[in-house]
Enzyme design. Sequence first.
Site, PDB file in Angstrom:
ATOM      1  N   PHE A 154     -36.846 -32.304 -67.761  1.00 21.03           N
ATOM      2  CA  PHE A 154     -36.510 -32.982 -69.017  1.00 21.03           C
ATOM      3  C   PHE A 154     -36.174 -34.444 -68.766  1.00 21.03           C
ATOM      4  CE2 PHE A 154     -33.209 -34.085 -72.253  1.00 21.03           C
ATOM      5  CZ  PHE A 154     -34.039 -34.064 -73.365  1.00 21.03           C
ATOM      6  N   GLU A 155     -36.786 -35.320 -69.546  1.00 18.11           N
ATOM      7  CA  GLU A 155     -36.525 -36.756 -69.482  1.00 18.11           C
ATOM      8  C   GLU A 155     -36.041 -37.193 -70.869  1.00 18.11           C
ATOM      9  OE1 GLU A 155     -35.634 -40.064 -69.473  1.00 18.11           O
ATOM     10  OE2 GLU A 155     -36.418 -39.842 -67.435  1.00 18.11           O
TER      11      GLU A 155
END
Length: 423
Positions: free
Chosen positions: A251-252
């Site tokens: 996840f960014e």
Amino acid sequence: MKHLLLVVSLFCMSETILAQNNLAQCLFDAHELFKEKSVTERRAFKHRHLLPLIDKAKANPNFTVTEAGKSFEGRSIFQLKYGKGAPPVLLWSQMHGDEATATMAMLDIFNFLNASGDGFDDLRKKLLEKSTLYFVPMLNPDGAERWQRRTAQEIDMNRDALRLQCPESQLLKHLQQTLKPAVGFNLHDQSPRYSVGESKEVAAISFLATAYNEERTINSVRERAMQLIVGMNRELQKFVPNQVARYSDEFEPRAFGDNIAKWGTSLVLIESGGYKNDPEKQYLRKMNFIAILTALESIADGTYARENRNNYEKIPQNARNHYDLIIRNARAELNGQTYTVDIAVNRNEVNNADATAFSYRSSIEDFGDLSVFYGIDELDAQGALLVDAKGKPIVLRLGDRGNFELRSDKKSWKVESGFLKSL
């Protein structure tokens, strides 16, 4: 060309044949008919070259073309709408200015949607009546002008989903929030040196159903993206067998893909990687053309929902096990002692002054035992001595240019700018 059209039409005009999983093969065979011939070099295609192609799309009454917004430097960013049904689908390319493969494929899709009488009319009708497609080619035209990843503000737009400091970023969020697409296609290029898992195969295409939280939860929105990717992977295996990978789903929080998935759109990331002897990514352009159109059909008729999402996890993840060239079992000499080494060389593209062409700058990336890595090109030097152009033994250092020779009594080779040649 007329002969090709006849052959493709005869093979593909039957709706029954298309229904039997032959659409991808028909698209593969017919791609040359729809390929936008004015665009064959990634860097040479700039915003000014896009304008007449946008005008050409306007000739189709089924297309609605609008200026969706402007870039930081005032270049028009266009939206092309095709279709009048549900669900809505949003596709955008060249968010990063130096990633043009999918833009070329999108132009081919425009030509495809503008054509008729070739065996694909049932598909066009299905897309027209059972979906609404919104295309945004070249989202970052300022970056494309410079052939650089970032915008004119030197901001990576794909890390600007929260602050929205770029007008291009503001536009993309506005489109997602107002169009409320069920599916979004985020179209990119990745390094041509990614490996398919730990295998010796280079990742030609990589997919990702982006996570929308740190826990990488799978809800119905993300599941739909996974199911679409399962179908696209199956079709592409026919043309790039064992060369499809899965991008990391870490996840960014700043990235558009992750946030668009959080905002309720099933996000499909397509990354065009590497394919041997395809420096301008024309074959990968064709793979995008096939993958996108087969996915759009499955969205229009809902058949993607039959796919088993568990097959998504079976796609090998990207790894970084490749170099452009590996020389194995060379012999180096230092202080009168000889020893065996492998040599890894990469060739990096360097823009010319106006970013319309490039040259290669090579460098030594590693040196020693490289038995766990692969070269896109490889040579077993069989003990040939590592020397300079005058035949003097040398020891390469990391960062050196890829210019050296390998000499033995049996055979000799020359590496020049990272390319291997026989002497």
